[in-house]
Design an enzyme around this catalytic site. Sequence first.
Site, PDB file in Angstrom:
ATOM      1  N   LYS A 236      -4.208  26.121 -12.353  1.00  0.00           N
ATOM      2  CA  LYS A 236      -2.766  26.263 -12.615  1.00  0.00           C
ATOM      3  C   LYS A 236      -2.460  25.375 -13.808  1.00  0.00           C
ATOM      4  O   LYS A 236      -1.652  24.446 -13.757  1.00  0.00           O
ATOM      5  CB  LYS A 236      -1.988  25.857 -11.351  1.00  0.00           C
TER       6      LYS A 236
ATOM      7  N   ASP B 216      -8.795  32.929   2.500  1.00  0.00           N
ATOM      8  CA  ASP B 216      -8.155  33.659   3.606  1.00  0.00           C
ATOM      9  C   ASP B 216      -7.699  35.031   3.108  1.00  0.00           C
ATOM     10  O   ASP B 216      -7.813  36.039   3.812  1.00  0.00           O
ATOM     11  CB  ASP B 216      -6.945  32.885   4.162  1.00  0.00           C
TER      12      ASP B 216
END
Length: 359
Positions: free
Chosen positions: A192, A252
């Site tokens: 990021k 996930d």
Amino acid sequence: MNINFTYLPGDGIGPEVGLAALTVLNATAHTFGHTLEIEEHLIGGAAIDACGTTLPSNTLTSAKRTGAILLGAVGGPKWDHLKGSDRPELGGLLKLRKDLELFANVRPAKPFAGLIASSPLKPEYLEGVDFVVVRELTGGIYFGDKGRDKSQKNNQSAYDECRYSELEIERISHRAFEMAGTRRSKVTSVDKSNVLETSRLWREVVTRVAKDYPDVELEHTLVDAMAMHMLTRPRDFDVILTENMFGDILTDEASMLCGSMGVIPSASLGAGRTGMYEPIHGSAPDIAGQGKANPIAMILSAAWMLRTSFELEREASAIESAVEAALGAGRVSGDLGGSLSTQDVGANIGEWVANNVNP
Ligand code: NAD
Ligand code: IPM
Ligand code: MN
């Protein structure tokens, strides 16, 4: 050979998927003429309940001595009121990863043919998907200084420091590039860097390390866009390299390409020979104790332990073939549309090894 490992069932569905994995390991050891020497120890909530501490010293001693650890999952609502390192997650699992210096967590996403229909994604997106996420595991926001500042009356604040050193980024980057060299020679580094200083350092260091691997292609992607690309063009990725928290979240998501959280194993590795093998899912309190948990992630983690910590390639492959057979025949748990209990899935996979493998 004598297969000596530390078994940490943990909490919630941990002991259930663990028992199923032990059934498979027993059948495999018997088939190939090995013995199992299992050192079972407490960690997490179960350890808090039994001895008032998240990571008892004999658990850590055993893990260090055997250097091969099979872990279920830790945590659950019973211990959610606890704070900081009193929590099963921080004081148990994260402390164990840190103490063993297991800085590289590898999580594969390669949908089994028998599971394409179980994914919420359309099958045409899933054909040929085969990537691994190399997640930094002992740094970043998980391990930074955290706390509360109550100096302002009626308006306390909380903070979690995110810190990465060049060394931490370098060693995990080398892992990713080395792995890409044995696969399709592409690393996608996720950060990021449009916002975070740690991500800017991350990008700098990864770019520098890439120069040592001229045959491996490197691309940089921002994590928010990556969350989208993973669903729209998952086939394009080979090795995804990322920091601790982004890796936790993205894997996930990646599990949904493979049909269920209950089928993704992982290996946590360091510089030496010690390896910890753990499913990516948690203790699943919503289904714990009901025999509904899918043990395949734990069974595949056990196979990975045989391959990596004990160099038992044929044994590991036998288990993986048995899993594929179970998936193909629909001998699976409810999350995959089947009707078998956790222990029946394990027993079936163990029997398949015993009946179909020629050692
Ligand atoms: P979770 O992974 O435990 O469960 C998320 C969802 O997936 C639940 O609906 C659960 O029923 C389902 N699921 C997970 N594993 C499954 C399996 N093997 N078979 C079938 N369904 C499965 O995540 P959560 O609910 O957010 O967290 C529960 C607890 O687990 C928390 O205390 C969390 O801290 C802990 N946790 C531990 C680990 C670990 O020990 N490695 C990992 C993740 C979460
Ligand atoms: C995982 C888990 C852990 C993590 C938690 C339980 C600390 O979610 O292994 O994915 O975030 O690393
Ligand atoms: Mn997680």
